[in-house]
Design an enzyme around this catalytic site. Structure first.
Site, PDB file in Angstrom:
ATOM      1  N   HIS A  79      -8.992   1.074   0.078  1.00  0.00           N
ATOM      2  CA  HIS A  79      -8.847   0.095  -0.992  1.00  0.00           C
ATOM      3  C   HIS A  79     -10.203  -0.548  -1.352  1.00  0.00           C
ATOM      4  O   HIS A  79     -10.306  -1.771  -1.512  1.00  0.00           O
ATOM      5  CB  HIS A  79      -7.831  -0.991  -0.612  1.00  0.00           C
TER       6      HIS A  79
ATOM      7  N   SER B  72       0.837  -1.200   0.000  1.00  0.00           N
ATOM      8  CA  SER B  72       0.000   0.000   0.000  1.00  0.00           C
ATOM      9  C   SER B  72       0.870   1.247   0.000  1.00  0.00           C
ATOM     10  O   SER B  72       1.566   1.538  -0.964  1.00  0.00           O
ATOM     11  CB  SER B  72      -0.960  -0.041   1.182  1.00  0.00           C
TER      12      SER B  72
END
Length: 363
Positions: free
Chosen positions: A191, A87
């Protein structure tokens, strides 16, 4: 071969960075100037309890990861064969690959943290001891199609993301049998589809930033494959609304003989995930020896036929995504005893033969 991996949000801890800020005083001053506060004080003392707040966490992790990488280079002089990040950590991977400089990356991360920090009404939870198929089936059967799968950390550790009330409704569904349900401390559905407004704004912000061609192959969270140089910006914006395919990324890197991983930054979260992925992949192969044997024969036959028909240098197109023009760099081979694949120029990685369509020379 070696891959440096960089952790993301969730690995932060008061005291991280220790001597790095004094070792790299110029970069620390640059970070203070961009952020408008002391990054050293935030990381080492956190006097106002801000370190766990997204808009502060992300710049803090980026700076500590970056200084850790520069310390590693200064100490060893070793440049890795690949880089990857989980990430937020993907920005450090791109920094290591010189896609942008320290200051540019920090400005991107600061904006990303601000946008994600505004998200509210969402929730996330880790589901353990359940496969992707199991999770999707359980969610669908209980009318929770509004919940997305956000992080594929290992084959059996997957994070779900969605509206807070939907995550709460999913809780009892994954507290039966061997499944475990662990809510994460976040107010946003990161996400997932619910980050689309943030994605749009971040895309506009990125439009004014120039990227260089990475000098080290960087594995994308979105595709679990090496970034295509011209699609880095697009991939970073997609990352906000797409799942982090960490398990697939590690599995892909393990296809390279002798691949080793080294975590750069604070903690050992990714080191543990890589070890778990290795164990789970090994265990999965042991459980199905006959299937594996049959697949190996099939893969071997596919490789034989491909190499008889197509020479090294054959142009191909992907049947699963827009990867542009590809060209085989080697003969096809069997990876891991079961996967028929060929290494590609223009992709800097292996591609499954079943996902390729050779392009006639006349085209």
């Amino acid at each position: 071969m070696r891959t440096y991996v960089f952790p993301g949000q969730g690995a932060q801890q008061k005291g991280m960075g220790s001597s790095l800020f004094d070792e790299f005083k110029d970069l620390t001053r640059a970070a203070d100037s961009i952020l408008g506060y002391s990054i050293k004080e935030l990381c080492l003392e956190d006097p106002d309890g801000l370190l766990d707040r997204t808009q502060y966490t992300q710049p803090a992790m980026y700076v500590v990861n970056a200084l850790s990488y520069y310390h590693k280079l200064r100490e060893t002089g070793l440049v890795p064969d690949f880089v990857a990040g989980h990430s937020l950590g993907e920005y450090n991977a791109l920094l290591a690959a010189e896609a942008f400089d320290f200051e540019t990356g920090l400005r991107l991360v600061r904006k990303r943290g601000e946008l994600m920090g505004r998200a509210s009404g969402g929730g996330m939870a880790a589901v353990l001891n359940a496969s992707e198929t199991e999770i999707r089936t359980i969610l669908a059967e209980n009318g929770l199609d509004s919940v997305d799968l956000a992080n594929f950390n290992t084959p059996s550790q997957i994070v779900i993301s969605g509206r807070a009330e939907d995550i709460e409704a999913a809780k009892p569904l994954f507290q039966t049998g061997n499944h475990l349900f662990m809510p994460l401390r976040t107010s946003g559905a990161f996400h997932s589809r619910y980050m689309e407004p943030a994605r749009v704004e971040f895309e506009e912000f990125l439009a004014g930033t120039s990227f260089s061609k990475p000098c080290i192959p960087v594995v994308s969270n979105v595709t679990a494959r090496v970034h295509e140089d011209h699609l880095v910006k697009e991939s970073l914006t997609k990352q906000m609304v797409h799942a982090v395919r960490w398990s697939d990324s590690v599995e892909h890197l393990l296809e390279y003989p002798g691949m080793e991983f080294e975590e750069i930054g604070h903690g050992n979260v990714l080191t543990k995930l890589v070890e778990k992925i290795r164990r789970e992949l090994k265990s999965a192969k042991k459980k199905l020896p006959r299937v594996a044997e049959k697949t190996t024969e099939s893969a071997g036959e596919m490789v034989r036929k491909w190499n008889e028909r197509y020479a090294v240098g054959t142009r191909c197109r992907s049947t699963t995504g827009n990867y542009g023009d590809l060209e085989t760099a080697t003969a096809a081979t069997v990876l891991f005893g079961h996967r028929a694949a060929v290494y590609m120029h223009g992709y800097r990685g292996y591609f499954d033969l079943q996902e390729l369509q050779p392009v006639p020379a006349a085209q």
